[in-house]
Design an enzyme around this catalytic site. Structure first.
Site, PDB file in Angstrom:
ATOM      1  N   GLY A 101      49.395  -4.342  29.666  1.00 57.45           N
ATOM      2  CA  GLY A 101      48.398  -3.283  29.475  1.00 57.45           C
ATOM      3  C   GLY A 101      47.068  -3.609  30.105  1.00 57.45           C
ATOM      4  CB  ALA A 102      44.144  -4.401  29.687  1.00 55.04           C
ATOM      5  CG  MET A 103      44.143 -10.817  31.964  1.00 58.33           C
ATOM      6  SD  MET A 103      45.028 -11.630  30.591  1.00 58.33           S
ATOM      7  CE  MET A 103      43.916 -13.005  30.311  1.00 58.33           C
ATOM      8  CD  GLU A 104      42.715 -11.969  27.069  1.00 56.81           C
ATOM      9  OE1 GLU A 104      43.427 -11.002  27.408  1.00 56.81           O
ATOM     10  OE2 GLU A 104      43.164 -12.954  26.460  1.00 56.81           O
ATOM     11  CG  ASN A 105      41.040 -11.710  33.804  1.00 61.31           C
ATOM     12  OD1 ASN A 105      41.893 -12.553  33.594  1.00 61.31           O
ATOM     13  ND2 ASN A 105      41.330 -10.498  34.252  1.00 61.31           N
TER      14      ASN A 105
ATOM     15  CG  HIS B 125      43.431  -6.047  22.523  1.00 64.30           C
ATOM     16  ND1 HIS B 125      44.095  -6.431  21.382  1.00 64.30           N
ATOM     17  CD2 HIS B 125      43.769  -6.959  23.471  1.00 64.30           C
ATOM     18  CE1 HIS B 125      44.786  -7.524  21.619  1.00 64.30           C
ATOM     19  NE2 HIS B 125      44.610  -7.870  22.881  1.00 64.30           N
ATOM     20  CD  GLU B 126      42.849  -6.543  27.040  1.00 68.33           C
ATOM     21  OE1 GLU B 126      42.642  -7.770  27.090  1.00 68.33           O
ATOM     22  OE2 GLU B 126      43.942  -6.054  26.676  1.00 68.33           O
TER      23      GLU B 126
ATOM     24  CG  HIS C  45      41.196 -10.911  23.963  1.00 67.63           C
ATOM     25  ND1 HIS C  45      41.737 -11.748  23.020  1.00 67.63           N
ATOM     26  CD2 HIS C  45      42.227 -10.140  24.408  1.00 67.63           C
ATOM     27  CE1 HIS C  45      43.037 -11.489  22.892  1.00 67.63           C
ATOM     28  NE2 HIS C  45      43.360 -10.508  23.710  1.00 67.63           N
TER      29      HIS C  45
ATOM     30  CD  GLU D  40      46.609 -11.640  22.948  1.00 63.68           C
ATOM     31  OE1 GLU D  40      46.179 -10.565  22.484  1.00 63.68           O
ATOM     32  OE2 GLU D  40      46.291 -12.060  24.081  1.00 63.68           O
TER      33      GLU D  40
END
Ligand code: TRP
Ligand code: ZN
Length: 887
Positions: free
Chosen positions: A272-276, A308-309, A312, A331
């Site tokens: 879905g997505a990534m919290e970089n 959510h991201e 994080h 998570e």
């Protein structure tokens, strides 16, 4: 391959084998010259021997995968080939590295050849990275493990025309021109981070900008980068981001910590997505929304995933995981936080129902299947296989229970303590639980079993009533799971109340704590035997049984708790449907079965009857539907075929399908006038809005439309499809037509395709609708996989057809012929050569063969064997297939 040419099974990584790294990295300076087939990555690592590691002379180990090494220089001296030991996965081992050293490497990589979508790859001509969990090793040689936290500077260099935008983590720190039409940009991230949070995005993207002032008065520049033409579709994502930033300040006192927050949206993305850090990368599905192209569910998904991201940034990034066994540390906690945030934005009760429905649809089956694992797993072969509903959703439930046990205020204090203690550290789940324990003074040692024990606990209720004294007996047990034959009792918080015969609460609502295998709870001074309202708000992720149909019907009508009202109507429908399925199974020889998609009463010639109790519950719900349309839409939906199957020892997909289709049609006919009236009354007047109230009205209106369609009335759907001005209504109408035998079906599908063929996210819906339709069998699904718009390299498209068919069309997937299984296995095999992460995920539906009858089970296993026999299978797919066969 070993020397005998026998492929040896990939190694299992165990939590108990954790050892601290021999070297830490203090500073990373990267120079990346972007090129589609020959990107050059220069890395300068400032290394320091780890004082906490055993072995004062241990070698430096660097992970590496699909890298072409051009040079390696240690403290200014080139390392000769014989100083470089080669590790199995492609990594390097260097002996004799001093306690403080500088290593400089240069590698070449090919983004264009990267169809795995891990590391640096191209999506729509733009460069993008994905490093969680182990993708950074596909960019440069590095100790690619989350307990190595370093400060990064990143200099990017690319062709200015092709890549006007050059993004990385942290704050911008200069940019300039280079010869030959190239340019550069430099980024500095002041916060130490693990390599999995590294990111680069570069290409021809446009920014939608905004800003946010933190509560301490710092100005943060916000930007969402999308493809030209999509700028108008970012409003909802940007608004969700700003609300998330405010919410985290207000709820947890957590402020953003960089000058910029960038989001980039790409079409090719494994999840879905990534919290970089400072540069979130999103699947376009969770950013882009226009009323004409996105459904209400899409709008809700965007709000949740953006939150959510963002969350994080503290739970995951500032405080990160020591190793991947701790994945739920970030998570589970962050899902809990995003659920809480979304609940605060609208109707908390309806949000909770949706979350519970998801947990049961995805996590309960996982807990009952061959891949069952604790929230904190003990071992894995491929970590990507453990980004699961158990780690995410059950992990969130465990955090929610902890909060219920210690109270909201103590929980907040525990969060403060956790962050104060562990900022800039890589820690464990034990550290989190300890912070909660220390802040609350509550002993949580027994509670920690929730992290260690797999399987869904089953609660059974017994009651006794005499002389005003009501005794509630709760018993718990957890079925065995692979590798865990014996289970201990877990502390189960049971939020409850008692309802008297008149429908009023007759005792103070309480939180019971069931800690033992069985416990009595006594209530005195009652005038009559009450009905227990248990697990209010779904206070624990367990299965509950022991109430009678009569009690369930009573609670569905009278309970003050919305969750228990919904749950009781669902349990009532479940029990009713199971009884009907049993009746069909016992009466009819299998060979004569015919499943009629119209649901019109035919199952080898027998006529089913609508149970009056279910009709009464539905009638009562309809009578109150306009009081809370969103709730009514949830409560009117019959339990899914998958849910019914999960309640059976051996499922019967045909009978379940026949029963559910019959009931939808019968209820649609019985209440046709009321459904038609709801469909009229709830027609959108005024401008289109996506607030909870407007979404609830559309949900109820489209539920009515679907019941009418199930009853064979498709005229309204045709009219709605022709006139719809938003995707929610358009898709709901099209779904009715696609599931019907209306002559308008093919024409509507063609019109939808023609209108949206340039919008990938909408085309995904076109595939999904067909994949999930009872009118689509395996042959039709297979034909769709040969459609020119199908693309194995695009994960969204694969999920929209293959994932939707295998997980959302049980009657066709479990066709007795085995064709459904064969189609899925063919897709897994083809995918494994393209994208192993997505391939391995697609194996799951084949793993549940124990729930099917012997003939189906044998066919499912045969397909698993066929996949297992493929030479060169990825370790991820191997792990899923072999565990599915072993269980
Ligand atoms: N950490 C991400 C999240 O939960 C998800 C993630 C894990 C991911 N692995 C990934 C995303 C691989 C894309 C690709 O938000
Ligand atoms: Zn996450």
């Amino acid at each position: 391959m070993s020397s005998t040419d026998q492929p040896s099974p990939p190694p299992t990584i165990r939590r108990e084998d954790y050892r601290p790294p021999a070297f830490l990295v203090e500073q990373v300076d990267l120079h990346i010259a972007l090129h589609p087939t020959a990107t050059r990555v220069r890395a300068r690592l400032a290394l320091r021997r780890n004082p906490d590691a055993a072995g004062a002379a241990a070698a430096l180990e660097l992970d590496g995968e699909a890298l072409r090494l051009l040079s390696a220089v240690l403290d200014g001296a080139p390392l000769p080939e014989d100083r470089l030991g080669h590790l199995p996965g492609g990594g390097l081992r260097i002996e004799g590295v001093p306690d403080a050293a500088v290593l400089e490497t240069e590698v070449e990589i090919s983004p264009e050849a990267n169809s795995e979508l891990s590391g640096l790859y191209l999506s729509g001509g733009n460069y993008v990275t994905q490093c969680e969990a182990e993708g950074f090793r596909r960019i440069t040689y590095f100790p690619d493990r989350p307990d190595v936290m370093a400060r990064y500077t990143t200099t990017l260099e690319a062709d200015r025309a092709a890549c006007p935008v050059l993004l990385s983590n942290g704050n911008p720190d200069g940019a300039g021109e280079l010869p030959d039409g190239r340019h550069w940009a430099r980024w500095v991230d002041p916060h130490p981070k693990p390599s999995y949070l590294f990111a680069v995005v570069a290409g021809d993207l446009v920014a939608v900008r905004d800003s946010f002032t933190t509560r301490s008065g710092r100005e943060v520049a916000l930007a969402i980068y999308v493809r030209r033409g999509d700028e108008d579709a970012c409003g909802h994502a940007m608004d969700s981001l700003k609300r998330s930033m405010r919410w985290d300040e207000e709820t947890y006192g957590l402020e953003y910590d960089l000058d910029v927050f960038n989001i980039a949206a790409v079409s090719d993305f494994n999840m879905g997505a990534m919290e970089n850090k400072g540069l979130n990368v999103f699947n376009t599905k969770y950013i882009l929304a226009r009323p004409e192209t996105a459904t209400d569910m899409d709008y809700e998904g965007i709000e949740t995933v953006v939150a959510h991201e963002y969350f994080h940034n503290w739970t995951g990034n500032r405080v990160t995981c020591r190793d991947w066994f701790q994945l739920s540390l970030k998570e589970g906690l962050t899902v809990f936080r995003d659920q809480h945030f979304s609940a605060d934005q609208g109707s908390a009760a309806v949000k909770r129902l949706a979350d519970v429905r998801r947990l049961r649809a995805a996590q309960f089956p996982e807990d009952a299947g061959p891949m069952a694992h604790p929230v904190r797993p003990d071992s894995y072969v491929e970590i990507n296989n453990f980004y699961t509903a158990t780690v995410y959703q059950k992990g969130a439930e465990v955090v929610r229970m902890m909060r219920a046990l210690i109270g909201a205020e103590n929980f907040r204090r525990g969060m403060d303590l956790y962050i104060a203690r562990h900022d800039n550290q890589a820690v464990t789940i034990e550290d989190f639980v300890r912070a909660m324990q220390d802040a609350s003074g509550t002993d949580l040692s027994r509670f920690s079993r929730w992290y260690a024990q797999a399987g869904t606990p089953e609660l059974r209720v017994r009651e006794a009533f005499a002389d005003g004294r009501y005794t509630l007996t709760l018993a718990q047990s957890t079925p065995p799971t692979p590798g865990q034959p014996e289970k201990l009792p877990v502390p189960v918080p049971v939020a409850m109340g008692l309802i008297g015969p008149e429908g009023a609460e007759v005792a103070e609502p309480r939180l019971l704590l069931l800690e033992e295998a069985e416990q009595d709870f006594v209530f005195e001074g009652l005038a009559a035997k009450p009905v227990p309202s248990l697990l209010r708000g779904f206070s624990a992720p367990v299965k509950l049984s022991g109430l009678t149909l009569e009690q369930l019907g009573f609670l569905a009508a009278h309970d003050t708790d919305a969750f228990v009202r919904w749950e009781s109507s669902q349990q009532y429908a479940t029990a009713t449907m199971l009884a009907m399925v049993e009746a069909l199974r016992s009466q009819e020889p299998k060979a004569e079965r015919a499943v009629h998609a119209s649901g019109d009463a035919a199952f080898s010639g027998r006529t089913l009857e609508l149970p009056e109790g279910l009709a009464a519950i539905t009638g009562a719900l309809l009578g109150r539907a306009l009081e809370d349309p969103a709730f009514a839409a949830e409560a009117l939906a019959l339990p899914s075929e998958e849910f019914i199957a999960d309640q059976m020892t051996i499922a019967d997909p045909e009978a379940i399908h026949a029963v559910r289709q019959f009931l939808r049609g019968a209820l649609g006919r019985r209440f046709a006038a009321r459904f038609a009236a709801l469909h009229e009354t709830l027609a959108d007047a005024g401008p289109y809005r996506t607030d909870g109230a407007a979404i609830g009205r559309r949900a109820l209106r489209n539920a009515a439309l679907a019941y009418l369609g199930a009853a064979g009335e498709t005229g309204r759907a045709e009219a709605q499809f022709a006139g719809a001005t938003n995707m929610t209504d358009s898709l709901a109408a099209l779904r009715v037509l696609v599931d019907s035998d209306s002559p308008a079906r093919e024409q509507a599908l063609a019109a939808f395709h023609a209108r949206w063929k340039e919008e990938p996210l909408v085309l995904d819906k076109w595939f999904t609708l067909q994949a999930m339709s009872p009118r689509t069998d395996a042959a039709a699904a297979e034909a769709l996989s040969r459609h020119p718009d199908f693309d194995l390299r695009n994960p969204n498209r694969v999920r929209s057809l293959v994932g939707a068919f295998a997980a959302g069309n049980p009657a066709a997937f479990h066709a007795a012929s085995g064709e459904g299984y064969r189609f899925l296995a063919d897709m897994v095999i083809a995918l494994d050569a393209v994208n192993t992460q997505v391939a391995a995920r697609m194996v799951s539906p084949l793993g549940h063969w124990k729930r099917q009858d012997a003939a189906r089970g044998a066919r499912m296993r045969a397909e698993l064997e066929r996949i297992a026999a493929r030479p060169g299978l990825s370790k991820g797919t191997y792990e899923k297939v072999s565990k599915s066969l072993a269980a």
